[in-house]
Design an enzyme around this catalytic site. Structure first.
Site, mmCIF file in Angstrom:
data_model
loop_
_atom_site.group_PDB
_atom_site.id
_atom_site.type_symbol
_atom_site.label_atom_id
_atom_site.label_comp_id
_atom_site.label_asym_id
_atom_site.label_seq_id
_atom_site.Cartn_x
_atom_site.Cartn_y
_atom_site.Cartn_z
ATOM 1 N N GLU A 45 -2.073 0.369 13.435
ATOM 2 C CA GLU A 45 -3.203 0.801 12.608
ATOM 3 C C GLU A 45 -4.510 0.738 13.393
ATOM 4 O O GLU A 45 -5.394 1.576 13.222
ATOM 5 C CB GLU A 45 -3.313 -0.113 11.384
ATOM 6 C CG GLU A 45 -4.448 0.221 10.448
ATOM 7 C CD GLU A 45 -4.395 -0.590 9.153
ATOM 8 O OE1 GLU A 45 -3.782 -1.671 9.154
ATOM 9 O OE2 GLU A 45 -4.949 -0.128 8.140
ATOM 10 N N GLU A 98 0.858 -1.180 0.000
ATOM 11 C CA GLU A 98 0.000 0.000 0.000
ATOM 12 C C GLU A 98 0.900 1.237 0.000
ATOM 13 O O GLU A 98 1.159 1.801 -1.028
ATOM 14 C CB GLU A 98 -0.959 -0.038 1.196
ATOM 15 C CG GLU A 98 -1.994 1.068 1.094
ATOM 16 C CD GLU A 98 -3.329 0.698 1.724
ATOM 17 O OE1 GLU A 98 -3.467 -0.380 2.292
ATOM 18 O OE2 GLU A 98 -4.249 1.540 1.622
#
Ligand code: BGC
Length: 872
Positions: A755, A494
């Site tokens: 996260e 990502e």
């Protein structure tokens, strides 16, 4: 007392090669920390009227500036009466290309004494003569006879990294040599065998369809009398490699194969000049780098090394002519940021032989970077593999499920011999652990820390070691995710410049480091990604395959980020009012009743909130108001008064629509969620009476269940609670250890911020280095330590010192602001409260002492003591 009055632990690791050594405090008003376009002595400045800025220091309290003079070459601003100035834009005749300009700033104090400092910068160029060149990938198959095991090395269709070279004759007497260079892809340049510069992953990531940065390097010491060689290796990088989560390549995002452009400008002692440029006549071949990819990793076959290829005398007759791919220079721009550099090294804290020939190495810290290892006494053709992971599965296996398709695997095929050193050059990984297989012995390995070079400006330390670890983790998250662009994470497939992540983390980032140059570049990426209709995007740089229509809180970064940068660094050129206005008008145009429900892109809502969902229209409309209000402010700052009035009125109408639609009796906000209240309070959407009700309800929700926000509320939690008199609750949140909480992560061994609050989630969406929840870092500086600025203040001209001790016994912070050093150190115990603070010249401060006492102070050092208990 000056110089010793305020102590605070130094930054944990040197985070920048360009960090200025902390100067001793001068006895009289003196400028220091000189910058050109937010960079120290940059080569290749592209701005025709660069901003020249400085910080101020003085050992005397109240030694404030009244005027300055800027001299650049032969030009002078004359004496300018401006007590607030910490920078000015060059106003002389047009600057010449590729020219060094010395500059001096003189600052006058109130008593007439003057202090000055000098620096320099060099300009770049607009007119190029070089052509883009490449190794024709169609020719790869015919090019090199496959080395033994080549099939095994071919990986996801990645191709060997081309080496390109030319040789030229020069005479002695080169007084100056500058290499202007860029690539579609990545480059590593060499002159006569010397590596050029220390930039990594250059030229960095932009939307290459719109803008390609070039760098300038000083190579004067490398030139020889006689034959010289200019050479470079190029790799796919973000241009033609695997980028983001869409696995299509090459040619899907930007390009199909790497290309190089370079001009070497030589100046001789007789004044003559010469340019050596990429174009016809360059030769290309392959060497040890069989592929290099940001996500998949890199493979070196040391047997395919081409010794001396970057030196004079090398026979390149078997190499092919490089292909000239074009002459378009229109997208080339000078770099606005410092590059990624190798800014630290970590030795393992443990190395364990977990299986025969397999070592598991723990570096003790989750980072972005790569591994360097030495291989000794191996036979040729041995395959050494380095895999990377942030955590472990069980005791001895890397957890790689959260890397998704990022293999993060580097390979060395040994050539044999006494010692080989292996370090990949065109990849990076997010990892704490490395698994090395293929070696019986592993005794020389280290992790190389890579990140964009942003000089570290903040330190924080307090009496709770777990809070200090949290602060360190936040800093490491910043390092690991500021890699050319602000990314969401450094490990999985990502690593994109997600706008909301950057927006919520920015205030923390600005305390930790001088990110002005880094974000000056990234804001160009954000504006490049704006749609013709005015919509900002979700990620910048833009690339194919990511929904490009911006979501609430993501796209709004196009307004929130420049506004914050302006307030912190005082450079009003951050305020690109046109792009901001286009954004606000875009949302208004599609939502005539002023409730933002249409054109919300993929609406990510309050991403990863563990608690009840905040209604989407509440979130979106709050951001609509915020963007309209800040754009009105920005227009006012830039003298666009008509626009300011129009958007100010729009913001008022959006506020009214928000209240009408979503705010009930007693300040109840529809959805009754923490983030709903936080946005309404922080974005000034409520009347004072509604605010009281909303703040009380927020506090009740926080008391009930701890933090329940996702990315869009987390940065506001502690600041809003403390702004509404509940610093007790903000402290309780900070010190909380049950999930969800910051210290839960610390207790569970986190070395970066996760996260997800609790680290539990689908493996494919469970990064252990995502900085959004680390946005509490701002409040450690501005709340706990107490360094802030007044609402209307810019570049800390009106400092607010308001420490919130909670039940901590001490805290201190130093912050190298755009104006100069601000520091705070306080102790709090039963006997009393003692505060030491330093305020930079040109600033004043309001000091809020516990108990409600407020003092106004000038620049300089100040000590305050409140005596309690028996001593009172
Ligand atoms: C990223 C986030 C980002 C988000 C959008 C994720 O995959 O990791 O940090 O902001 O997508 O919701």
């Amino acid at each position: 007392m000056i110089g010793d009055a305020v102590h605070c632990a130094p930054a944990q690791t040197p985070a920048s090669r360009s960090a200025p050594a902390r100067p001793p405090v001068p006895p009289r008003l003196t400028p220091y920390g000189l910058r050109c376009e937010h960079r120290r002595t940059p080569l290749g400045v592209g701005e025709p009227r660069p901003l020249l800025s400085w910080r101020l220091a003085s050992a005397r309290a109240g030694d404030d500036p009244v005027a300055y003079e800027l001299e650049v070459g032969d030009w002078s601003s004359g004496r300018v009466e401006d007590p607030a100035a910490i920078g000015a834009v060059y106003g002389g005749p047009p600057l010449l290309p590729r020219t060094r300009y010395g500059w001096r700033v003189t600052v006058w104090a109130r008593d007439g004494a003057a202090g000055s400092a000098e620096s320099w910068f060099e300009t770049g160029q607009d007119v190029w003569q070089a052509s883009w060149i490449a190794h024709d990938p169609a020719a790869v198959a015919h090019m090199d006879p496959p080395t033994e095991g080549e099939q095994a090395l071919s990986h996801h269709g990645l191709l060997p990294c081309p080496q390109l070279r030319t040789s030229f004759e020069s005479t002695a007497g080169v007084t100056r040599a500058r290499l202007l260079i860029s690539a579609k892809g990545l480059y590593e340049a060499r002159v006569n065998g010397h590596r050029v510069g220390d930039a990594e992953l250059a030229p960095g990531w932009t939307d290459y369809r719109r803008r390609i940065q070039y760098q300038v390097h000083d190579v004067t010491p490398f030139l020889l009398d006689g034959e010289n060689v200019l050479a470079a290796t190029v790799a796919d990088g973000w241009w033609s490699g695997f980028t983001g989560f869409d696995p299509r390549r090459p040619g899907y995002h930007y390009g199909r194969f790497p290309e190089l452009i370079a001009e070497l400008h030589l100046t001789f002692d007789d004044g003559s000049t010469r340019v050596v440029a990429t174009g016809e006549g360059w030769r290309t071949g392959h060497g040890r780098v069989r592929y290099g990819d940001l996500l998949k990793g890199e493979c070196h076959d040391a047997r395919a090394e081409t010794p001396g290829w970057d030196l004079p005398g090398f026979d390149d007759s078997s190499w092919r002519p490089a292909v000239v791919t074009g002459d378009d220079h229109s997208l080339l721009v000078a770099s606005r940021d410092e590059p990624v550099r190798a800014l630290g090294e970590l030795l393992p804290i443990s190395t364990v032989l977990v299986r025969p020939g397999v070592h598991l190495v723990d570096f003790g810290q989750n980072i972005a970077g790569r591994v360097r290892l030495a291989v000794r006494d191996q036979e040729p053709g041995r395959r050494v593999t380095v895999r990377h992971g942030e955590t472990l599965d069980g005791e001895d296996r890397l957890h790689t499920a959260n890397l998704r398709t990022a293999d993060a695997t580097d390979v060395l095929i040994t050539a044999g011999g006494v010692e080989e050193v292996f370090e990949p050059r065109f990849t990076y990984h997010g990892f704490r652990y490395a698994e090395v297989s293929g070696l019986d012995r592993l005794d020389d390995i280290r992790a190389v820390v890579l990140h964009s070079d942003t000089p570290w400006t903040g330190t924080f330390d307090c009496s709770d070691p777990e809070v200090n670890r949290l602060h360190d983790n936040i800093g490491w998250g910043q390092r690991g995710n500021f890699v050319s662009v602000p990314t969401d994470c450094p490990q999985r497939d990502e690593r994109l410049g997600w706008l909301a992540d950057a927006q919520v983390f920015l205030p923390t980032a600005c305390f930790n480091a001088d990110v002005s140059g880094f974000f000056s570049k990234w804001m160009r990426d954000v504006v490049d990604a704006q749609s013709p209709e005015g919509g900002f995007s979700n990620v910048a740089p833009l690339l194919s395959g990511v929904a490009d229509e911006g979501a609430p809180g993501w796209a709004d970064a196009g307004v929130l980020v420049p506004w914050h940068l302006y307030r912190v660094y005082g450079d009003d050129r951050f305020l690109d009012v046109d792009s901001m206005v286009r954004w606000v008008d875009f949302v208004a145009r599609h939502n005539p009743d002023l409730i933002w429900r249409h054109r919300t892109g993929p609406h990510f809502a309050d991403w990863l909130a563990p608690g009840p969902a905040t209604p989407r229209e509440v979130l979106a409309t709050a951001f609509f108001h915020r963007s309209a209000a800040l754009t009105a402010e920005a227009a006012r700052v830039r003298g666009r008064h008509g626009e300011a009035e129009r958007l100010g009125a729009l913001a008022d109408r959006v506020r009214a629509a928000f209240v009408e639609a979503f705010v009930g009796d007693g300040g109840l906000v529809e959805g009754d969620t923490q983030t709903g209240y936080l946005l309404a309070l922080a974005f000034d959407l409520l009347t004072p009476e509604q605010s009281r009700g909303a703040a009380a309800r927020l506090a009740a929700l926080v008391e009930e269940s701890g933090p329940q926000t996702g990315f869009l509320g987390v940065n506001l939690l502690c600041p809003v609670l403390s702004a509404h008199g509940r610093d007790d609750l903000a402290h309780a949140l900070l010190r909380r250890t049950d999930p969800p909480s910051w210290l839960y992560q610390v207790r569970h061994g986190a070395t970066t911020v996760w996260e997800r609050w609790d680290g539990v989630g689908a493996p494919s969406m469970n990064s252990f280095n995502h900085y959004a929840f680390g946005s509490i870092g701002e409040w450690l500086y501005s709340g706990v330590a107490g360094i802030d600025q007044a609402p209307g203040s810019v570049a800390f001209r009106e400092v607010v010192i308001r420490p919130l001790p909670g039940d901590l016994s001490r805290a201190c912070a130093r912050y190298e602001s755009a104006r100069g050093l601000i520091s705070v150190s306080w102790h709090n115990d039963a006997e009393g409260f003692r505060l030491e603070t330093r305020i930079p010249p040109g600033a004043t401060a309001t000091v809020h002492l516990p108990g409600g006492d407020i003092r106004r102070v000038t620049s300089g050092d100040h000590i305050f003591e409140l005596v309690r208990g028996d001593k009172a």
